[in-house]
Design an enzyme around this catalytic site. Sequence first.
Site, PDB file in Angstrom:
ATOM      1  N   TYR A  94      -2.166   0.192   2.153  1.00 15.71           N
ATOM      2  CA  TYR A  94      -3.255  -0.770   2.258  1.00 15.71           C
ATOM      3  C   TYR A  94      -2.817  -1.932   3.153  1.00 15.71           C
ATOM      4  CZ  TYR A  94      -5.303   1.833  -1.599  1.00 15.71           C
ATOM      5  OH  TYR A  94      -5.823   2.831  -2.368  1.00 15.71           O
ATOM      6  N   ASN A 117     -16.636   3.257   1.066  1.00 19.17           N
ATOM      7  CA  ASN A 117     -16.744   4.134   2.230  1.00 19.17           C
ATOM      8  C   ASN A 117     -17.785   5.220   1.946  1.00 19.17           C
ATOM      9  OD1 ASN A 117     -16.331   6.063   4.251  1.00 19.17           O
ATOM     10  ND2 ASN A 117     -14.293   6.638   3.516  1.00 19.17           N
ATOM     11  N   CYS A 125     -10.332   7.761   3.767  1.00 20.27           N
ATOM     12  CA  CYS A 125      -9.772   6.730   2.899  1.00 20.27           C
ATOM     13  C   CYS A 125      -8.693   7.292   1.973  1.00 20.27           C
ATOM     14  CB  CYS A 125     -10.872   6.029   2.119  1.00 20.27           C
ATOM     15  SG  CYS A 125     -11.982   7.121   1.226  1.00 20.27           S
ATOM     16  N   HIS A 126      -8.685   8.609   1.781  1.00 18.67           N
ATOM     17  CA  HIS A 126      -7.652   9.219   0.932  1.00 18.67           C
ATOM     18  C   HIS A 126      -6.265   9.113   1.571  1.00 18.67           C
ATOM     19  CE1 HIS A 126      -8.871  12.475   3.660  1.00 18.67           C
ATOM     20  NE2 HIS A 126      -7.648  12.951   3.503  1.00 18.67           N
ATOM     21  N   GLU A 151      -3.555  18.411   3.433  1.00 16.79           N
ATOM     22  CA  GLU A 151      -2.980  17.943   4.682  1.00 16.79           C
ATOM     23  C   GLU A 151      -1.447  18.006   4.699  1.00 16.79           C
ATOM     24  OE1 GLU A 151      -4.700  14.240   6.007  1.00 16.79           O
ATOM     25  OE2 GLU A 151      -6.683  14.841   5.300  1.00 16.79           O
TER      26      GLU A 151
END
Length: 155
Positions: A94, A117, A125-126, A151
């Site tokens: 963040y 979002n 945002c993850h 990912e």
Amino acid sequence: MERFVVNVESAVGPWGVEGTKDAITAIFQPHELRRESQGPVPRVVAKAAKQLEEYFAGSRRSFDLPLAEVKSTEFQRDVWDALVEIPYGEVRTYGDVAQSVERPRASRAVGNANHVNPYPIVVPCHRVVASTGLGGYGGSEVVKRYLLEIEGVTY
């Protein structure tokens, strides 16, 4: 303007893609399930659903979708623009995102912008984590871990 919804299955539950004939208006997480539209849906909504399916299957790393303008603050838009720049398979804190939008003391505000979002996954945002660990996620910690694991990121 009429909105259409298509649900896309994932290992953590169905995601909803909402849109018009021109753009995607929202992506809903599994806990926000929306009723799917009956009959044919606009090409843009079908395309978004297909791209999400490909992402969940591990064969898509980026998205090419028209996103509708949403009511937001300039700061929220700056944060969302910064999120899109985080590469697939990488995370930022963040604080990193706050620095990137030239608001170095706004880590909590970055978290709040992430929480509202309207396009999770597409605006990733993850990929934002706390400096001390995983951090929060509106869809749940389980959903955030799942998306990161797709990912190749273990948290």
